[in-house]
Design an enzyme around this catalytic site. Structure first.
Site, PDB file in Angstrom:
ATOM      1  N   LYS A  83       0.873  -1.181   0.000  1.00  0.00           N
ATOM      2  CA  LYS A  83       0.000   0.000   0.000  1.00  0.00           C
ATOM      3  C   LYS A  83       0.897   1.213   0.000  1.00  0.00           C
ATOM      4  O   LYS A  83       2.015   1.185   0.524  1.00  0.00           O
ATOM      5  CB  LYS A  83      -0.888   0.004   1.243  1.00  0.00           C
ATOM      6  CG  LYS A  83      -2.007   1.034   1.225  1.00  0.00           C
ATOM      7  CD  LYS A  83      -3.138   0.650   0.272  1.00  0.00           C
ATOM      8  CE  LYS A  83      -4.327   0.150   0.989  1.00  0.00           C
ATOM      9  NZ  LYS A  83      -5.426  -0.339   0.246  1.00  0.00           N
TER      10      LYS A  83
HETATM   11  N1  GLU Z   1      -7.252  -0.351  -2.865  1.00  0.00           N
HETATM   12  C1  GLU Z   1      -8.031  -1.527  -2.983  1.00  0.00           C
HETATM   13  C2  GLU Z   1      -8.081  -2.317  -1.682  1.00  0.00           C
HETATM   14  O1  GLU Z   1      -7.898  -1.784  -0.631  1.00  0.00           O
HETATM   15  C3  GLU Z   1      -7.631  -2.387  -4.165  1.00  0.00           C
HETATM   16  C4  GLU Z   1      -6.211  -2.772  -4.275  1.00  0.00           C
HETATM   17  C5  GLU Z   1      -5.877  -3.404  -5.622  1.00  0.00           C
HETATM   18  O2  GLU Z   1      -6.752  -3.544  -6.443  1.00  0.00           O
HETATM   19  O3  GLU Z   1      -4.720  -3.711  -5.805  1.00  0.00           O
HETATM   20  O4  GLU Z   1      -8.368  -3.483  -1.681  1.00  0.00           O
END
Ligand code: GLU
Length: 430
Positions: free
Chosen positions: A119
């Site tokens: 992240k």
């Molecule tokens: N930001 C989204 C989550 O928290 C998706 C992450 C992604 O698709 O890689 O799951």
């Protein structure tokens, strides 16, 4: 510790501001205690593999230069490339990115996707940037992260404050620098440049599927189910609209300005989502006005917190009247609130399962990109439905095979087993 991220006593005690990494590590320890897992592997999983911190100089439209800070936390890649979103938010910080990256590791493992967790984000209020400034900042961020990301290494995606357009700029900047069009470096792009149909709607769709299945599990007919949705962004609005379409009664919804309530059910299609018109929920006429806090304690069958983290805390968990909670946002429930719900027998269906449709369709997008072959929306939705039902079945099996475990623990058991087994099979090198 290598990254300098540590849980201070003060933080652990200050429940209201519990950081994502504190919550994530507590959840890991709890789940590890339920399973007979190698403690050495659990120790490794408490720490991210790497955290990249970058400075992002941005030329503002008035010619001045401002320097923003960006992060990318890469937690674990034993099962495949790192995967997870990039958020633009003033409260982004290293600890939050690490905690959220841990959740991505578990989320991908619960869904049995061949990805690890990451992240990242930029400490910025995107509402204070012009469109051109946001584009320049994104391109610079892509350039600064270029050595640590890539379609086989780490694949970012949209998160809070970022969207398909942001991912398009990011993919273009990366591709221009690499000298070749590389759609697989990010997911959540517009379909015209390799994005997947259904990706935008996917996290909300998975929340709706899991809510429907959880109602079935508790013999609660969907057409007799009342639902309150906190947050009417991509996750909340899509979940509310699908559940409404499938017969549930969505009686309350909210955004940053407050909530609206109608015991006869809201017209979820007519209320503008954040993407359609920001902060428009309370402008919807013919409904009763409530505060966000009142929405959280409404007497409904299902509460879906789908806005930000840490909204269900020690101070309001005792007042929540819903019979079940389905987490649309990442980390909406603090550890103490979780224990209160457990004591009160209120099932909490966790984020790492409920909103995992986003990363699941990201996986489909990545497959489409590396195979250079697009899928129809029907195929995406059919395969998402199948993946969600299969993950839900694994979580039910874990839930039923242990005495007195929460749904969150059950989801952790499913994900952690896969991760620990992968670590044991690969071993520690050197
Ligand atoms: N930001 C989204 C989550 O928290 C998706 C992450 C992604 O698709 O890689 O799951």
């Amino acid at each position: 510790m290598a990254t300098g991220v540590s849980i201070s006593q003060e933080q652990a005690e200050n429940e209201e501001s519990e950081s994502a990494v504190v919550t994530a590590r507590r959840q890991l320890e709890r789940a590890a205690a339920l399973l007979d897992l190698d403690p050495n592997v659990i120790e490794r999983l408490k720490h991210p593999q790497r955290v990249e911190r970058v400075s992002l100089p941005l030329e503002r439209d008035d010619g001045t230069v401002e320097v923003f800070t960006g992060y990318r936390a890469q937690h674990d890649s034993v099962r495949g490339p790192f995967k997870g979103g990039l958020r633009y938010h003033p409260e982004v910080n290293e600890e939050e990115c690490v905690g959220l990256s841990m959740w991505m590791t578990w989320k991908c493992a619960v869904m049995d996707l061949p990805f690890g967790g990451a992240k990242g984000g930029v400490v910025v209020n995107p509402k204070l940037l012009s469109q051109n400034e946001k584009e320049r900042l994104t391109r610079r961020f892509a350039q600064e992260l270029r050595s640590v990301i890539g379609p086989m290494h780490d694949i970012p995606a949209p998160d809070m404050g970022t969207d398909a357009e942001t991912m398009g700029w990011f993919m273009d900047a990366y591709s221009m620098q690499e000298g070749e069009t590389t759609p697989g470096v990010v997911t959540g792009k517009p379909p015209v440049i390799g994005g997947s149909y259904g990706r935008e709607e996917a996290p909300g769709r998975s929340v709706a599927i899991v809510t429907r299945e959880a109602c079935k599990y508790y013999s609660q007919p969907l057409d007799e189910t009342t639902i309150a949705v906190q947050g009417f962004g991509s996750v909340g609005a899509n979940a509310a609209r699908l559940l409404d379409e499938w017969g549930a009664n969505v009686v309350a919804a909210s955004d940053v300005n407050g909530a609206i309530y109608d015991p006869d059910g809201l017209d979820t299609e007519a209320i503008k989502s954040h993407g359609e018109e920001p902060a428009a929920v309370t402008g919807f006429s013919g409904t009763e006005a409530l505060s966000n806090e009142e929405l959280l304690t409404l007497d409904v069958d299902v509460l879906i917190p789908a806005a930000v983290g840490n909204v269900l805390t020690e101070s309001n968990a005792g007042d929540v009247s819903a019979s079940m909670i389905v987490e649309g946002a990442n980390g909406p429930t603090t550890s103490t609130a979780d224990s209160i719900f457990e004591r009160r027998d209120v099932p909490v269906i966790p984020d790492i399962l409920a909103n995992a449709g986003g990363v699941t369709v990201s996986y489909f997008e990545w497959l489409q990109d590396i195979n250079r072959r697009g899928w129809s929306l029907e195929r995406v939705n059919e395969e998402l439905e199948a993946e969600m039902l299969s993950a839900w079945t694994s979580v039910i099996n874990a839930y039923e095979s242990e005495d007195e475990i929460s749904w969150r623990d059950a989801a952790y058991v499913v994900g952690l087993k896969r991760i620990v087994e992968a670590h044991e099979s690969r071993g520690l090198w050197p």
